[in-house]
Design an enzyme around this catalytic site. Structure first.
Site, mmCIF file in Angstrom:
data_model
loop_
_atom_site.group_PDB
_atom_site.id
_atom_site.type_symbol
_atom_site.label_atom_id
_atom_site.label_comp_id
_atom_site.label_asym_id
_atom_site.label_seq_id
_atom_site.Cartn_x
_atom_site.Cartn_y
_atom_site.Cartn_z
ATOM 1 N N THR A 62 4.549 3.412 -2.959
ATOM 2 C CA THR A 62 3.661 2.578 -2.037
ATOM 3 C C THR A 62 3.653 3.097 -0.672
ATOM 4 O O THR A 62 2.516 3.395 0.056
ATOM 5 C CB THR A 62 4.068 1.248 -2.052
ATOM 6 O OG1 THR A 62 4.058 0.587 -3.471
ATOM 7 C CG2 THR A 62 3.072 0.409 -1.381
ATOM 8 N N ARG A 86 1.767 4.867 -12.648
ATOM 9 C CA ARG A 86 2.582 4.394 -11.525
ATOM 10 C C ARG A 86 3.398 5.669 -11.097
ATOM 11 O O ARG A 86 3.493 5.756 -9.776
ATOM 12 C CB ARG A 86 3.423 3.291 -11.901
ATOM 13 C CG ARG A 86 2.746 2.096 -11.999
ATOM 14 C CD ARG A 86 3.525 0.617 -12.132
ATOM 15 N NE ARG A 86 4.303 0.393 -10.869
ATOM 16 C CZ ARG A 86 3.697 -0.145 -9.788
ATOM 17 N NH1 ARG A 86 2.311 -0.178 -9.794
ATOM 18 N NH2 ARG A 86 4.118 -0.409 -8.625
ATOM 19 N N HIS A 142 -4.290 1.625 -6.213
ATOM 20 C CA HIS A 142 -3.668 0.536 -6.734
ATOM 21 C C HIS A 142 -3.250 0.625 -8.302
ATOM 22 O O HIS A 142 -4.265 1.210 -9.156
ATOM 23 C CB HIS A 142 -4.452 -0.732 -6.695
ATOM 24 C CG HIS A 142 -3.867 -2.149 -7.270
ATOM 25 N ND1 HIS A 142 -2.863 -2.500 -6.898
ATOM 26 C CD2 HIS A 142 -4.185 -2.430 -8.674
ATOM 27 C CE1 HIS A 142 -2.556 -3.711 -7.502
ATOM 28 N NE2 HIS A 142 -3.375 -3.565 -8.781
ATOM 29 N N LYS A 194 -9.020 2.937 -3.928
ATOM 30 C CA LYS A 194 -9.291 2.096 -2.886
ATOM 31 C C LYS A 194 -10.210 2.751 -1.887
ATOM 32 O O LYS A 194 -10.740 3.660 -1.895
ATOM 33 C CB LYS A 194 -7.870 1.892 -1.841
ATOM 34 C CG LYS A 194 -6.790 1.224 -2.796
ATOM 35 C CD LYS A 194 -5.837 1.035 -1.846
ATOM 36 C CE LYS A 194 -4.458 0.329 -2.603
ATOM 37 N NZ LYS A 194 -3.296 -0.104 -1.795
ATOM 38 N N ASN A 233 -3.487 3.603 1.072
ATOM 39 C CA ASN A 233 -2.619 4.694 0.394
ATOM 40 C C ASN A 233 -3.228 5.023 -1.050
ATOM 41 O O ASN A 233 -2.649 5.110 -1.935
ATOM 42 C CB ASN A 233 -1.252 3.908 0.237
ATOM 43 C CG ASN A 233 -1.288 2.663 -0.764
ATOM 44 O OD1 ASN A 233 -2.474 2.257 -1.113
ATOM 45 N ND2 ASN A 233 -0.056 1.927 -1.068
ATOM 46 N N PHE A 255 2.111 -8.047 4.975
ATOM 47 C CA PHE A 255 1.011 -7.101 4.827
ATOM 48 C C PHE A 255 -0.307 -7.793 4.636
ATOM 49 O O PHE A 255 -1.218 -7.109 4.080
ATOM 50 C CB PHE A 255 1.328 -6.002 4.392
ATOM 51 C CG PHE A 255 1.929 -6.008 2.932
ATOM 52 C CD1 PHE A 255 1.131 -6.468 1.829
ATOM 53 C CD2 PHE A 255 3.293 -6.045 2.491
ATOM 54 C CE1 PHE A 255 1.462 -6.896 0.754
ATOM 55 C CE2 PHE A 255 3.676 -6.469 1.351
ATOM 56 C CZ PHE A 255 2.909 -6.823 0.235
ATOM 57 N N ARG A 301 -0.373 9.415 -3.564
ATOM 58 C CA ARG A 301 -0.258 9.020 -2.284
ATOM 59 C C ARG A 301 0.431 9.918 -1.189
ATOM 60 O O ARG A 301 -0.010 9.809 0.025
ATOM 61 C CB ARG A 301 0.597 7.511 -2.398
ATOM 62 C CG ARG A 301 -0.096 6.621 -3.156
ATOM 63 C CD ARG A 301 0.924 5.610 -3.208
ATOM 64 N NE ARG A 301 0.139 4.157 -3.957
ATOM 65 C CZ ARG A 301 0.644 3.197 -4.640
ATOM 66 N NH1 ARG A 301 1.891 3.195 -4.895
ATOM 67 N NH2 ARG A 301 -0.104 2.122 -4.870
#
Length: 159
Positions: free
Chosen positions: A104, A98, A131, A21, A128, A70, A118
């Site tokens: 998350t 993941r 993705h 991100k 965070n 959100f 994260r």
């Protein structure tokens, strides 16, 4: 011919999408650490592309969350600067990515999985760092083949 590894047939590789991100791409040392973390966890980088999303690109990508509280914050953040999209391959790639990302929610990640991405790099539940695809889907193709997404900088593809 079938590939064999220590007497067993090798497992089929699965593809997954990993997006770094804007908060992480903005920091070169963090970007490099994340790239190395991907390699250290036995992922093959099939493709890597820097992207900038317009607001409508983020809205399209996160449409499934449009009714969530959100959504607007996420859409604005994901179109706030460059991102790096990876198509990663390995056995059970979706689950492994993941797990490596962690929960998350950054606070939960720091408490339950302190070594995950994260927990190490995330700032807030929106910022965070990463993705990842939640299931077998066409996300890698959507993100890397959609002509509405503007590539920035370099692109790497392995044959």
């Amino acid at each position: 011919t079938m590939l064999q590894s220590t007497g067993r047939l090798s497992k089929a590789l699965q593809l997954t999408l990993a997006v770094i991100k804007p908060d992480a791409v903005a920091h070169p040392l963090m970007s490099e650490a994340l790239h190395q973390t991907i390699l250290d966890n036995k992922f093959v980088i099939v493709r890597c592309k820097d992207l900038v999303w317009r607001r409508q690109d983020s809205e399209k990508f996160y449409a499934e969350h449009s009714e969530r509280f959100f959504y607007q914050r996420l859409v604005e953040f994901m179109s706030s600067g460059p991102m790096r999209a990876y198509v990663l391959a390995r056995d059970d790639a979706i689950r492994h990515w993941r797990d490596l990302m962690g929960p998350t929610k950054v606070f939960r990640a720091r408490y339950t999985s302190p070594a995950c991405i994260r927990a190490r790099f995330g700032l807030t539940d929106t910022r965070n760092t990463t993705h990842g695809s939640g299931q077998k889907c066409s996300e890698p193709l959507i993100v890397l083949n959609d002509e509405t997404l503007d590539p920035v900088g370099s692109e790497t593809e392995l044959a």
